[in-house]
Enzyme design. Sequence first.
Site, PDB file in Angstrom:
ATOM      1  N   GLU A 193     -11.338   7.615   1.022  1.00 20.65           N
ATOM      2  CA  GLU A 193     -11.849   8.988   1.081  1.00 20.65           C
ATOM      3  C   GLU A 193     -13.371   9.046   1.195  1.00 20.65           C
ATOM      4  O   GLU A 193     -14.021   9.894   0.578  1.00 20.65           O
ATOM      5  CB  GLU A 193     -11.379   9.806  -0.125  1.00 20.65           C
ATOM      6  CG  GLU A 193      -9.873  10.030  -0.155  1.00 20.65           C
ATOM      7  CD  GLU A 193      -9.448  11.087  -1.169  1.00 20.65           C
ATOM      8  OE1 GLU A 193     -10.324  11.612  -1.900  1.00 20.65           O
ATOM      9  OE2 GLU A 193      -8.244  11.389  -1.248  1.00 20.65           O
ATOM     10  N   GLU A 209      -1.439   8.050  -1.288  1.00 16.56           N
ATOM     11  CA  GLU A 209      -1.228   8.865  -2.483  1.00 16.56           C
ATOM     12  C   GLU A 209      -0.365  10.055  -2.072  1.00 16.56           C
ATOM     13  O   GLU A 209      -0.570  10.622  -0.998  1.00 16.56           O
ATOM     14  CB  GLU A 209      -2.539   9.407  -3.060  1.00 16.56           C
ATOM     15  CG  GLU A 209      -3.509   8.377  -3.593  1.00 16.56           C
ATOM     16  CD  GLU A 209      -4.829   9.009  -4.059  1.00 16.56           C
ATOM     17  OE1 GLU A 209      -4.927  10.272  -4.057  1.00 16.56           O
ATOM     18  OE2 GLU A 209      -5.760   8.261  -4.415  1.00 16.56           O
TER      19      GLU A 209
END
Length: 479
Positions: free
Chosen positions: A162, A270
């Site tokens: 990220e 995730e």
Amino acid sequence: MLSLFRSLALLVAALAAIARAVHPVEVRGQDFVDTVTNKRLMIIGVDYQPGGQAGYKPDSKQDALSNGTVCLRDAALLQRLGVNTIRVYNVDPSINHDDCASIFNAVGIYMIIDVNSPLEGESLNRASPSSSYNSAYLTRIFGIVENFKGYPNTLAFFAANEVMNDVGTSKENPPYIRAVQRDLKNYIAKHSTRTIPVGYSAADVRPILEDTWAYFQCAIDGKDDDPTRSDFFGLNSYSWCGGDATYQSAGYDILAAMFSNSTIPVFFSEYGCNKPEGVARVFNEVAALYGKNMTALSGGLVYEYSQEESDFGLATINENTTVSLKKDFDNLQSQYNKLDIKLIQSTNAAATQAKPPKCEESLISDSGFSKNFTIPSPPDGADDLVKNGIKNPTQGKLVEVKQTNVPMAAYGSTGVQIQNLAIKPLQNDESNTPGGETTSPSGTASPSPSPSKKGAAGRAGVGIWGVTVAVLAVVLATL
């Protein structure tokens, strides 16, 4: 004599249990594939970072894989849950991880390791990637490679997580992430006896998501062996929220269409939205993720094993090291038990490997995402690190798993203690699969043990070594 042969057979089986290793996995087109069986590895996984970021304590030599007893406890529960992969975010390259890696290997669970950490100097700085991309940083991430390359259950490395979390951060960072991937892959090629895939874990920022995937899967100059290219693409996706969500309302249909022609494996690094708050997750997205409409994806990792401040946990780790399962654990296990494992393993395993697209500006939309495919050169000193290796690395290797019984107590979602909790070493180099069992015992009890309650902690089990000694005693007695 027959009794002797039986005893010897038991001894051989016990010794084999401590020597087994899962098969290494490689990337073939859209798939992760077992290099021995040629079956597709569909990731059925959980993100694993007990204690969260606070659990990473390099000053005291502690991280998520530094305590073998803790890993034994969690491996026993994760094996029952049915997972075959964990993702570990923060590890210290100077710590010995042999016990934990060997325990997870014994139960058929692969590890995807992030090479970065939240501490300064141990990851790319999204606000200033050029200043953080230096030889000290590379020494750190090469240390992670040295530490984990010797474990056959090291499935892959995440080069970054990220780094782009909005449009603004997608302008300068992409070339630096590809540079880190190149450096990691060059180091692995020089210092590892096998190829270990390297990729990126992306935030689900829809304005730039498709551009992110296109940028990292393309090949500069159209060369298949471009080392800056991602070997796989992870997506942190939380769009499926609540029991009323559907394949369409969660946008899974859009994701399936987007990744249908991917030339690298794509999976959820995730997932598991925890909205609405205070309600146990039912995980009905599992059926969709592993269903026929999303065969282009390679499964996913549920966020997360342990209950932390963000309230995504499947289990609560009590102060006395006992564990209390949440209803979320039961619900996820129930969903995993419904999966058609044979179908999952066979899907796309022999698919034609499509040629990656050539990197060019036309691949990227006008979202503001970088169209720069000029990758930064390695920083000063990097070439020497790749050529000669880092100094005094801590190199991991599998060791004997001498204990199978978990010495601390674990409780089901109703508070009833789980009896005879132990890992079950797998034979024939298998990876773990859902076993159709239920981990939380039936009945009722107090919702959870007191954090100060000693429970069964400290009560050692017999373990594999104890079994081996017992078998030897039987053999000697028959002679």
